[in-house]
Design an enzyme around this catalytic site. Structure first.
Site, PDB file in Angstrom:
ATOM      1  N   SER A 125      43.203 -14.772  60.016  1.00  0.00           N
ATOM      2  CA  SER A 125      43.989 -14.126  58.971  1.00  0.00           C
ATOM      3  C   SER A 125      45.427 -13.870  59.456  1.00  0.00           C
ATOM      4  O   SER A 125      46.137 -14.828  59.772  1.00  0.00           O
ATOM      5  CB  SER A 125      43.271 -12.838  58.542  1.00  0.00           C
ATOM      6  OG  SER A 125      43.817 -12.307  57.377  1.00  0.00           O
TER       7      SER A 125
ATOM      8  N   ASP B 155      38.215 -17.112  49.302  1.00  0.00           N
ATOM      9  CA  ASP B 155      39.275 -16.340  49.968  1.00  0.00           C
ATOM     10  C   ASP B 155      40.594 -16.539  49.233  1.00  0.00           C
ATOM     11  O   ASP B 155      41.000 -17.675  48.990  1.00  0.00           O
ATOM     12  CB  ASP B 155      39.391 -16.846  51.412  1.00  0.00           C
ATOM     13  CG  ASP B 155      40.360 -16.056  52.262  1.00  0.00           C
ATOM     14  OD1 ASP B 155      41.093 -15.205  51.732  1.00  0.00           O
ATOM     15  OD2 ASP B 155      40.387 -16.326  53.484  1.00  0.00           O
TER      16      ASP B 155
ATOM     17  N   HIS C 258      36.610 -14.135  52.896  1.00  0.00           N
ATOM     18  CA  HIS C 258      37.535 -13.795  53.975  1.00  0.00           C
ATOM     19  C   HIS C 258      36.870 -12.756  54.891  1.00  0.00           C
ATOM     20  O   HIS C 258      36.217 -11.835  54.426  1.00  0.00           O
ATOM     21  CB  HIS C 258      38.804 -13.205  53.354  1.00  0.00           C
ATOM     22  CG  HIS C 258      39.902 -12.971  54.335  1.00  0.00           C
ATOM     23  ND1 HIS C 258      40.820 -13.939  54.662  1.00  0.00           N
ATOM     24  CD2 HIS C 258      40.244 -11.882  55.068  1.00  0.00           C
ATOM     25  CE1 HIS C 258      41.676 -13.455  55.542  1.00  0.00           C
ATOM     26  NE2 HIS C 258      41.339 -12.215  55.809  1.00  0.00           N
TER      27      HIS C 258
END
Length: 316
Positions: free
Chosen positions: A163, A255, A285
């Site tokens: 991320s 996501d 995610h």
């Protein structure tokens, strides 16, 4: 409730239904400190158990604003010269720490059979951009010099993170390709990274609510982090990516960041970089640190690490 138009795995749906029933507030509602506590609490109940390591210790390295906390892992007590992994955690540049990502780092060391350094870089809003990329670059350059504290001879770097840490993986790799450290980056492996302007992607619109990471949280994280989206150390795809080393990218099918990872992988392919791209359908995610709550994510993580291991073996 998760949108029924999209394929959602049974264990993912169960986890999302549980979160909805709990009714917890978003990071944008509670602020940085409580959001950090929430992420730690989530990890404590939702993440898999750590692997046993032969070596695990906390240490620091010099940074631009003082010592940077690190955690060193190795599944083996002793090693011949070889690569070392740098792991850069996610959390929107605001939350996340060594403890939240502890089990994942042990999994990486176990699966790749390599030492791992986990980086506790400075977080926004107390330390906005460019504190995080400054710290990550400092760690990479320090590690490349085979510091005596590790009792390892490092021959190359494998940079990975998820991320926001995926963003910092790409940014750190780019910095070291442009201004080489003592040893090269042999492979980079961003996990559901932020590589471009996510607000323009269809995945952002499709998954902005109900899939753990929300559009409101992403906007809040971005505000806390600050910086200029036109700066390649902030948004790496606005810069020159022609000098990128072999790369493994993975994304999650549900996501809001999915299309950013897709776009980055496709961009590298167009530039002639050797790329493995893995998109895992029906999962959200953050799955790499939710493997107790979403057991199917373990197989996805192993597939990603298998691809990374193959790439490392080709270039080590």
């Amino acid at each position: 409730m998760a949108d029924t138009e999209h394929y959602v795995r049974d264990d993912v749906r169960g986890f999302l239904d549980m979160l909805e029933a709990m009714g917890s507030k978003g990071v944008e509602e509670v602020g940085a400190e409580e959001a950090r506590q929430q992420m730690r609490a989530m990890g404590a109940v939702a993440e898999a158990a750590p692997r046993t390591m032969a070596v695990q210790r906390d240490l620091t390295c010099p940074g631009p604003a003082g010592p940077i906390p690190l955690r060193f892992y190795d599944v083996k007590a002793e090693r011949a010269p070889g690569p070392c992994v740098i792991f850069i955690h996610g959390g929107g540049f605001v939350i996340g720490d060594l403890e939240v990502y502890h089990a994942l780092c042990t999994e990486i060391s176990h699966h790749l059979d390599l030492p791992v350094i986990s980086v506790d870089y400075r977080l926004a809003p107390e330390h906005p951009f460019p504190a995080a990329p400054d710290d990550c670059e400092a760690v990479a350059r320090w590690l490349a010099a085979s510091p005596a504290e590790l009792d390892r001879t490092i021959t190359g770097l494998v940079i990975t993170g998820d991320s926001a840490g995926g963003n910092l993986t790409i940014v750190t790799t780019n910095q070291l390709m442009n201004e080489p450290a003592d040893v090269p980056v042999i492979v980079q492996a961003p996990i559901y990274p932020v590589a471009s302007d996510t607000s323009q992607h269809s995945s952002f619109a499709m998954f902005t609510e109900g899939f753990l990471l929300t559009g409101a949280a992403m906007a809040w994280f971005n505000d806390q982090y600050g910086g200029d989206a036109g700066d390649p150390r902030h948004t790496p795809m606005v810069g020159d990516c022609t000098n990128t080393p072999p790369t493994v990218v993975c994304t999650a099918g549900l996501d809001p960041l999915r299309d950013s990872g897709r776009e980055y992988a496709a961009h590298l392919v167009q530039l002639g970089t050797e790329v493995v791209y893995l998109e895992f359908p029906g999962i959200i995610h953050g799955f790499t640190t939710l493997r107790k709550a979403i057991p199917s994510g373990q197989r996805d993580l192993e597939a990603f690490l298998d691809a990374t291991k193959l790439m490392v073996e080709r270039y080590r």
